[in-house]
Enzyme design. Structure first.
Site, short mmCIF file in Angstrom:
data_model
loop_
_atom_site.label_atom_id
_atom_site.label_comp_id
_atom_site.label_asym_id
_atom_site.label_seq_id
_atom_site.Cartn_x
_atom_site.Cartn_y
_atom_site.Cartn_z
N TYR A 266 0.79 -1.23 0.00
CA TYR A 266 0.00 0.00 0.00
C TYR A 266 0.82 1.29 0.00
O TYR A 266 0.26 2.37 -0.04
CB TYR A 266 -0.95 0.00 1.20
CG TYR A 266 -1.92 -1.15 1.17
CD1 TYR A 266 -2.98 -1.16 0.27
CD2 TYR A 266 -1.76 -2.25 2.01
CE1 TYR A 266 -3.86 -2.22 0.22
CE2 TYR A 266 -2.64 -3.31 1.97
CZ TYR A 266 -3.69 -3.30 1.08
OH TYR A 266 -4.56 -4.35 1.02
N HIS B 289 -9.09 0.32 -6.14
CA HIS B 289 -8.31 -0.55 -5.26
C HIS B 289 -6.84 -0.25 -5.50
O HIS B 289 -6.38 -0.25 -6.64
CB HIS B 289 -8.59 -2.03 -5.52
CG HIS B 289 -9.98 -2.41 -5.13
ND1 HIS B 289 -10.33 -2.59 -3.81
CD2 HIS B 289 -11.10 -2.58 -5.86
CE1 HIS B 289 -11.62 -2.88 -3.76
NE2 HIS B 289 -12.12 -2.87 -5.00
#
Length: 142
Positions: A24, A100
């Site tokens: 991330y 996403h």
């Protein structure tokens, strides 16, 4: 013409910049959003994050009928589990672009299940935080 965009982030996205940086990244969402706000002076960018499914649904209901409004949604893990969130997206009038950060289709097999994609106007996966900018651009081009 869209002049307001609600960016809605689901569970665990409050930990961006802290959790699993290999997946991330190391930038918090707040830092990223401040960095791109200047690119969109004509648009009001609002951000909301919750770890609770019902709160996300309530937020979609509250803003899903506003005039000249689009929604960017990263539902996190609820993407793979929530029929209720899917129904909320289908029930509102405003366009929703799904985002996403990681490529959910190349991770654990359960992440390939996506209950939201077919009720969103676009789905952007695996582009990191830049996926949010791509989603905003998509909404503005509509």
């Amino acid at each position: 013409m869209i002049n307001r965009i609600h960016i809605i982030n689901g569970p665990n996205l409050n930990l961006l910049g802290k959790r699993e940086s290999a997946i991330y990244g190391s930038t918090s969402f707040e830092e990223y959003l401040e960095g791109i706000r200047g690119n969109y002076p004509m648009v009001q960018l609002d951000h909301y994050q919750s770890n609770h499914e019902g709160d996300l649904i309530d937020h979609l209901h509250a803003h899903g009928f506003e005039v000249h409004t689009g929604i960017v949604l990263n539902a996190g893990g609820f993407t793979h589990t929530s029929i209720a969130l899917r129904d909320a997206i289908a029930a509102i009038e405003n366009p929703v672009v799904e985002v996403h950060i990681s490529d959910i289709y190349y991770r654990e097999p359960f992440r390939a299940i996506n209950y939201l994609k077919d009720v969103c106007v676009n789905s952007i996966v695996g582009k990191g935080l830049e996926g949010y900018k791509m989603a905003i651009d998509h909404l503005l081009a509509m």
